[in-house]
Design an enzyme around this catalytic site. Structure first.
Site, PDB file in Angstrom:
ATOM      1  CB  CYS A 161      -1.006   0.073   1.212  1.00 43.17           C
ATOM      2  SG  CYS A 161      -1.996  -1.463   1.200  1.00 43.17           S
ATOM      3  CG  HIS A 300      -1.483   4.463   4.748  1.00 41.72           C
ATOM      4  ND1 HIS A 300      -1.538   4.583   3.452  1.00 41.72           N
ATOM      5  CD2 HIS A 300      -1.923   3.285   5.060  1.00 41.72           C
ATOM      6  CE1 HIS A 300      -1.582   3.185   2.804  1.00 41.72           C
ATOM      7  NE2 HIS A 300      -1.851   2.410   4.211  1.00 41.72           N
ATOM      8  CD  GLU A 311      -1.227   7.119   8.773  1.00 37.64           C
ATOM      9  OE1 GLU A 311      -0.449   8.130   8.015  1.00 37.64           O
ATOM     10  OE2 GLU A 311      -2.260   6.871   8.651  1.00 37.64           O
ATOM     11  CE  LYS A 332      -5.279   4.772   1.669  1.00 38.01           C
ATOM     12  NZ  LYS A 332      -4.153   5.764   1.855  1.00 38.01           N
ATOM     13  CG  HIS A 337      -6.165   1.410   0.918  1.00 33.69           C
ATOM     14  ND1 HIS A 337      -4.802   1.898  -0.094  1.00 33.69           N
ATOM     15  CD2 HIS A 337      -5.311   0.550   1.827  1.00 33.69           C
ATOM     16  CE1 HIS A 337      -3.944   1.500   0.217  1.00 33.69           C
ATOM     17  NE2 HIS A 337      -4.213   0.854   1.509  1.00 33.69           N
ATOM     18  CG  PHE A 396      -0.418  -5.961   4.063  1.00 29.07           C
ATOM     19  CD1 PHE A 396      -1.044  -5.191   5.087  1.00 29.07           C
ATOM     20  CD2 PHE A 396      -1.320  -6.946   3.618  1.00 29.07           C
ATOM     21  CE1 PHE A 396      -2.378  -5.272   5.394  1.00 29.07           C
ATOM     22  CE2 PHE A 396      -2.775  -7.256   4.116  1.00 29.07           C
ATOM     23  CZ  PHE A 396      -3.216  -6.214   5.010  1.00 29.07           C
TER      24      PHE A 396
END
Length: 409
Positions: A161, A300, A311, A332, A337, A396
């Site tokens: 991502c 993110h 975060e 997002k 996403h 990931f």
């Protein structure tokens, strides 16, 4: 070291089929998430996604080329065409000094799943000869080089991502250190497919919300997971003097890039947020840092509990008590996403916030999470004199990336 600027942008997203349309809609808080139409979800727990809508791919890509590309490559070429046209770079750069660094989280997923089904049901001889050239992960970068005569360095990156941000960051480094005069960079994704949804669902990562306005809820106490999105985003980066000498419009300057790994877990971020903080610090290394209330961060912000809390801790680790003065948002909440494309579209968003002073909102943020107590710009855009814009992405495998942007002086 060379200075690196942005001279072109292109986008294909759930809230707009061009960069201009996308940016206008996220400033207004338009929700691009809706019921999945790519396949029947009537019996599924996962009903929502951020799908690309009504994109005229055939109006941009020749029919003969379209049939040879998986959808993720089609999205890439579509967005790149806008970016190249926007930059006016064609014919004004040595092809061997014009490169591509482009990525995807999963590549040609639709092709892979479809040809596997053909193989099982009809046998090996019915598998398409285009299977491999459509599916392989690097082929979007290859298609971009062929389409735009970019004969310089060409590579694909995948940091899950964080892919889009990593591609932009590595392209920045290529120009900064003198390996190219201009780079086409970004990411694309087209994986809203029953198998991909099942896989992410089994990871317990996807939202099971029952309505579109409760599906993607970054930093909200009610959040249930992320919502898949799709699309592509492309930036044209250029060495500053090269851009000035050809009279190019310059959007902003990239002034930093940080890349780290948690080395902690295959899917979960390190809750101590030390490596994520290191990426942010690296992106800001050596630049003048304005007061915190003049900094914007496109987070993110996936809407998973672990991401959002990590975060929040990241920003506190870096900025201390000044973290409460930052302008932060997760777009997002509107796009879902976009996986491998997320970092690139969010880089464009951060750059635009720097240029316009309009901080896009985190929509549908109604119930504040005590663990996510920073200023996440709930529901409505605000105006602020932004002097430094950051974009952070986590992936990931523990991948972290942060990009930093300033106005050109």
């Amino acid at each position: 070291m060379n200075r690196v600027v942005i001279t072109g942008i292109g986008a294909l997203t759930p809230v707009g089929n061009s960069a201009k349309e996308y940016l206008a809609n996220i400033r207004k808080g338009v929700n691009g998430i809706d019921t999945i139409t790519h396949f029947d979800v009537s019996e599924s727990k996962y009903k929502f996604a951020g799908e690309v809508k009504n994109a005229d791919l055939a109006g941009v890509i020749e029919k003969s080329a379209l049939r040879k590309m998986d959808l993720f490559s089609q999205y890439a070429v579509y967005a790149a065409t806008e970016a190249v046209n926007d930059s006016g770079i064609s014919g004004k750069v040595d092809p061997y000094r014009f490169g591509v660094i482009f990525g995807s989280g999963v590549g040609g997923f639709e092709t892979f799943a479809g040809e596997h089904e053909t193989f099982l049901n009809k046998g090996a001889r019915r598998v398409s000869p285009l299977f491999i050239p459509k599916m392989i992960y690097n082929i979007a970068a290859g298609n971009l080089a062929i389409t735009f005569n970019a004969k310089g360095t060409n590579m694909s990156v995948s940091t899950a991502c964080a892919t889009g941000a990593t591609a932009v960051g590595e392209a920045y480094r290529a120009i900064k250190h003198g390996y190219a005069d201009a780079m086409l960079c970004g990411g694309s994704e087209a994986a809203i497919h029953p198998l991909a949804v099942a896989g992410f669902g089994q990871c317990k990562a996807l939202s099971t919300a029952e309505t579109r306005d409760t599906a993607s809820l970054p930093f909200d106490k009610r959040r249930l997971g992320f919502v898949m999105g799709e699309g592509a985003a492309v930036l044209i980066l250029e060495e500053y003097e090269h851009a000035v000498n050809r009279g190019a419009e310059i959007y902003a300057e990239i002034v930093g890039y940080g890349s780290t790994n948690d080395a902690y877990h295959i899917t979960s971020p390190d809750p101590a947020a030390e490596s994520t903080a290191a990426a942010v610090r690296e992106a800001m290394k050596g630049i003048e840092i304005p007061d915190a209330d003049r900094i914007y961060i496109n987070a993110h912000g996936t809407g998973t509990h672990l991401n959002d809390v990590t975060e929040t801790m990241t920003f506190k680790n870096v900025f201390g008590d000044d973290a409460y003065k930052l302008h932060i948002s997760s777009t997002k909440s509107m796009t879902g996403h976009m996986l491998g494309a997320a970092g690139a579209i969010e880089a464009i968003t951060a750059m635009d916030t720097l240029r316009t002073g309009i901080v896009p909102p985190t929509i549908n943020l109604l119930e504040k999470d005590e663990e996510c107590d920073l200023n996440y710009t709930p529901n409505t855009a605000v105006e602020a004199p932004i002097e430094l814009a950051l974009s952070t992405n986590l992936g990931f495998g523990g991948h972290n990336a942060c990009l930093a942007f300033k106005a050109v002086k």
